[in-house]
Design a protein around this motif. Structure first.
Motif, PDB file in Angstrom:
ATOM      1  N   GLY A 135     -19.415  -1.890  31.426  1.00 53.14           N
ATOM      2  CA  GLY A 135     -19.207  -3.155  30.719  1.00 53.14           C
ATOM      3  C   GLY A 135     -17.848  -3.750  31.017  1.00 53.14           C
ATOM      4  N   THR A 136     -16.830  -2.908  31.089  1.00 49.65           N
ATOM      5  CA  THR A 136     -15.479  -3.387  31.394  1.00 49.65           C
ATOM      6  C   THR A 136     -15.415  -4.022  32.777  1.00 49.65           C
ATOM      7  OG1 THR A 136     -14.501  -1.662  29.997  1.00 49.65           O
ATOM      8  CG2 THR A 136     -13.076  -2.664  31.638  1.00 49.65           C
ATOM      9  N   ASN A 137     -16.066  -3.391  33.742  1.00 50.28           N
ATOM     10  CA  ASN A 137     -16.051  -3.929  35.099  1.00 50.28           C
ATOM     11  C   ASN A 137     -16.913  -5.178  35.229  1.00 50.28           C
ATOM     12  OD1 ASN A 137     -14.688  -1.876  37.265  1.00 50.28           O
ATOM     13  ND2 ASN A 137     -15.427  -0.768  35.490  1.00 50.28           N
ATOM     14  N   LEU A 138     -18.044  -5.218  34.517  1.00 47.80           N
ATOM     15  CA  LEU A 138     -18.867  -6.428  34.514  1.00 47.80           C
ATOM     16  C   LEU A 138     -18.106  -7.598  33.899  1.00 47.80           C
ATOM     17  CD1 LEU A 138     -22.433  -5.171  33.505  1.00 47.80           C
ATOM     18  CD2 LEU A 138     -21.724  -6.113  35.710  1.00 47.80           C
ATOM     19  N   SER A 139     -17.371  -7.311  32.838  1.00 44.75           N
ATOM     20  CA  SER A 139     -16.570  -8.340  32.199  1.00 44.75           C
ATOM     21  C   SER A 139     -15.597  -8.959  33.198  1.00 44.75           C
ATOM     22  CB  SER A 139     -15.816  -7.742  31.014  1.00 44.75           C
ATOM     23  OG  SER A 139     -15.027  -8.714  30.370  1.00 44.75           O
ATOM     24  N   ALA A 140     -14.974  -8.107  33.999  1.00 45.94           N
ATOM     25  CA  ALA A 140     -14.031  -8.601  35.006  1.00 45.94           C
ATOM     26  C   ALA A 140     -14.731  -9.515  36.006  1.00 45.94           C
ATOM     27  CB  ALA A 140     -13.376  -7.422  35.725  1.00 45.94           C
ATOM     28  N   TYR A 141     -15.953  -9.161  36.389  1.00 47.34           N
ATOM     29  CA  TYR A 141     -16.636  -9.965  37.405  1.00 47.34           C
ATOM     30  C   TYR A 141     -16.932 -11.379  36.906  1.00 47.34           C
ATOM     31  CZ  TYR A 141     -19.647 -11.542  41.105  1.00 47.34           C
ATOM     32  OH  TYR A 141     -20.168 -12.272  42.131  1.00 47.34           O
ATOM     33  N   PHE A 142     -17.455 -11.499  35.691  1.00 44.48           N
ATOM     34  CA  PHE A 142     -17.811 -12.822  35.187  1.00 44.48           C
ATOM     35  C   PHE A 142     -16.572 -13.705  34.995  1.00 44.48           C
ATOM     36  CE2 PHE A 142     -21.631 -10.428  33.746  1.00 44.48           C
ATOM     37  CZ  PHE A 142     -22.558 -11.157  34.475  1.00 44.48           C
ATOM     38  N   ILE A 143     -15.475 -13.102  34.570  1.00 42.21           N
ATOM     39  CA  ILE A 143     -14.241 -13.874  34.423  1.00 42.21           C
ATOM     40  C   ILE A 143     -13.715 -14.308  35.789  1.00 42.21           C
ATOM     41  CG2 ILE A 143     -11.823 -13.735  33.714  1.00 42.21           C
ATOM     42  CD1 ILE A 143     -12.753 -11.930  31.415  1.00 42.21           C
ATOM     43  N   LEU A 144     -13.794 -13.417  36.765  1.00 42.96           N
ATOM     44  CA  LEU A 144     -13.339 -13.757  38.110  1.00 42.96           C
ATOM     45  C   LEU A 144     -14.245 -14.808  38.752  1.00 42.96           C
ATOM     46  CD1 LEU A 144     -12.331 -10.232  39.434  1.00 42.96           C
ATOM     47  CD2 LEU A 144     -10.801 -12.132  38.904  1.00 42.96           C
ATOM     48  N   ALA A 145     -15.527 -14.781  38.427  1.00 44.70           N
ATOM     49  CA  ALA A 145     -16.437 -15.810  38.944  1.00 44.70           C
ATOM     50  C   ALA A 145     -16.030 -17.182  38.432  1.00 44.70           C
ATOM     51  CB  ALA A 145     -17.876 -15.487  38.548  1.00 44.70           C
ATOM     52  N   ALA A 146     -15.650 -17.238  37.147  1.00 43.76           N
ATOM     53  CA  ALA A 146     -15.188 -18.509  36.578  1.00 43.76           C
ATOM     54  C   ALA A 146     -13.892 -18.955  37.242  1.00 43.76           C
ATOM     55  CB  ALA A 146     -15.000 -18.366  35.073  1.00 43.76           C
ATOM     56  N   ASN A 147     -12.957 -18.020  37.420  1.00 41.86           N
ATOM     57  CA  ASN A 147     -11.688 -18.374  38.060  1.00 41.86           C
ATOM     58  C   ASN A 147     -11.889 -18.790  39.513  1.00 41.86           C
ATOM     59  OD1 ASN A 147      -9.198 -17.209  39.834  1.00 41.86           O
ATOM     60  ND2 ASN A 147      -8.470 -18.074  37.903  1.00 41.86           N
ATOM     61  N   SER A 148     -12.836 -18.163  40.194  1.00 42.17           N
ATOM     62  CA  SER A 148     -13.071 -18.474  41.604  1.00 42.17           C
ATOM     63  C   SER A 148     -13.596 -19.888  41.783  1.00 42.17           C
ATOM     64  CB  SER A 148     -14.059 -17.462  42.206  1.00 42.17           C
ATOM     65  OG  SER A 148     -13.498 -16.162  42.216  1.00 42.17           O
ATOM     66  N   PHE A 149     -14.274 -20.421  40.753  1.00 42.26           N
ATOM     67  CA  PHE A 149     -14.707 -21.813  40.822  1.00 42.26           C
ATOM     68  C   PHE A 149     -13.491 -22.736  40.913  1.00 42.26           C
ATOM     69  CE2 PHE A 149     -15.651 -25.893  38.832  1.00 42.26           C
ATOM     70  CZ  PHE A 149     -16.789 -26.280  39.520  1.00 42.26           C
TER      71      PHE A 149
END
Length: 470
Positions: A135-149
């Motif tokens: 869950g911690t690593n998934l959380s990082a991915y979704f936040i990074l996806a938003a930042n990557s936009f």
């Protein structure tokens, strides 16, 4: 100074402070899960002690990360309302999934893990910490996806009536090539931090408590942490190389600013040291490695890398009059501090492994001192990495679509932003002292006693109060 400047400073300070806890949480969650798996498979109490020991440090850090992360969301609406209106339709999806799925997963299973010692079956309890780590690593991915936009906008269209960005392809946002390379790069940096903390604590106990019955456990932790640092350092370099090529493609101005490259070159040389004018408009002196920048940026030693001045002219023609270059000294030096601090941590890890070869016990006071500052090095590397990422994108808040100055809240005054900035900075300073003292206190206490309790107590297990099993 105006509200825009203070709002940027506030977001920068709170974000960097929050990110001091994020990589340690990401990395330690997995390392603690690995230690518990080793105990589950071998039954060796050494691994159980280390699981509970580093698990406590993980929980302290996790709690502080949650507290400081809440502030980030409020700032979007308070200080950056125009930006929130523009990207709200895009950011809503990944951030909602992060909150409802990833964060729910990690927080729920962390609770089960905390209170499940001796209450849940061993396999189920082990699954809880792995679920929390995932869950911690998934959380990082979704936040990074938003930042990557913000770095490379994809999967959207601009509504001509509202002027807002509207989501058209959620899969494109999640598979943004910037996100796909930023995620492993961030994870590698997180393990660099977690491994460094493991080395520091283990090395301190090995050198200060040499006759302790738990010295073997600390030696193992020190070696494990050192290998984690070295492997993650290699992965940081590998993913960073890929990230550099993608950055050259989608944000050429950021790459040019990172190298102080003012004119387009083919082949381009990597800047070891560049001294520019005070206004950052031209190069005065430079020490360079030929062909290296072309290879890092394009994969071809003779590849073309665009320069700041040429890109400025291109962007002025494309987007209208204005300065489209970031603050060159900040971008240039943050890039080098990121690399330098990361390599320093790897060098210390290598020395720690060498000092323990063939069962030796390290005795050098200088090594101990280096070990004590070791966790700060990857933390600084991560912080400068994010400063480079965000400052190198300026003056855009969403690259090519929205300028930073256009995203700030128009109804918030300088006094209001300055008041909240001062308050948050003071509160965070207090939290920093609390976090540091808690980590030092429990790190010095050492591994816990895991001797099974006597069965003479007739108290029904169901009536016992829930408590931390440390």
């Amino acid at each position: 100074m105006d509200a825009l400047d203070v709002a940027r400073w506030q977001f920068g300070v709170t974000t960097v402070y929050h990110f001091l806890f994020v990589p340690l949480t990401i990395g330690l969650s997995v390392l603690v899960a690995i230690l518990q798996t080793m105990w589950h498979r071998t039954g060796n109490e050494r691994y159980l002690k280390l699981t509970k020991f580093y698990g406590k440090l993980f929980l302290i850090n996790f709690a502080m990360g949650v507290v400081t992360g809440i502030v980030q969301e409020f700032q979007f609406g308070m200080n950056w309302s125009d930006y929130s209106r523009f990207v709200g339709d895009i950011f809503g999806a990944p951030l909602a999934i992060e909150a409802l799925v990833a964060f729910f997963l990690e927080s729920t299973f962390i609770g089960l893990w905390i209170f499940g010692w001796d209450r849940l079956p061993k396999r189920l309890h082990l699954a809880a910490i792995w679920a929390a780590a995932i869950g911690t690593n998934l959380s990082a991915y979704f936040i990074l996806a938003a930042n990557s936009f913000m770095q490379n906008p994809v999967g959207f269209r601009i509504n001509p009536e509202s002027g807002r960005a509207e989501l058209t392809d959620f899969v494109a946002v999640l598979t943004n090539k910037v996100a796909l390379v930023t995620f492993p790069h961030t994870l590698a940096g997180a393990f660099l931090v977690a491994g460094s903390l493991m080395v520091t604590v283990g090395l301190w106990h090995v050198m200060r408590n040499r006759d302790s019955a738990d010295t073997g456990a600390y030696r193992f932790a020190t070696k494990l942490g050192s290998w984690v640092v070295l492997i993650s350092s290699a992965l940081v370099i590998l993913t960073g190389d890929i990230q550099g090529k993608i950055m050259t493609e989608v944000q050429p101005m950021k790459m040019a600013a990172a190298e102080g490259l003012y004119t387009t070159e083919s082949p381009a040389s990597f800047s070891v040291l560049t001294v520019g004018s005070l206004d950052g408009s031209r190069e005065i002196f430079a020490l360079k490695i030929p062909y290296l920048l072309s290879f890092l940026g394009t994969g071809d030693p003779n590849g073309t890398v665009q320069g700041i001045n040429d890109l400025q002219a291109q962007y002025a023609s494309q987007y209208g009059p204005g300065n489209y270059a970031p603050i060159i000294p900040v971008t240039y030096w943050s890039f080098r501090f990121m690399i330098g601090f990361g390599l320093a941590a790897a060098a210390i890890a290598l020395l720690v492994l060498w000092s323990q070869r063939k069962g030796r016990t390290p005795t050098s006071k200088w090594l101990l001192r280096a070990g004590l500052v070791m966790p700060a090095l990857p933390l600084l590397a991560n912080s400068f990495g994010w400063i480079f990422t965000e400052m190198g994108r300026q003056p855009w808040i969403v690259f090519g679509e929205m300028l930073t100055r256009d995203g700030v809240s128009r109804s918030v005054s300088l006094t209001e932003v300055l008041t909240s900035f001062t308050a948050f900075t003071l509160i965070y300073a207090v939290l920093a002292v609390v976090e540091f003292k808690l980590l030092v206190r429990y790190a010095r206490a050492g591994v816990p006693d895991v001797t099974p309790q006597s069965d003479d107590d007739d108290t029904d297990d169901a009536e016992r109060p829930l408590a931390f099993a440390y």
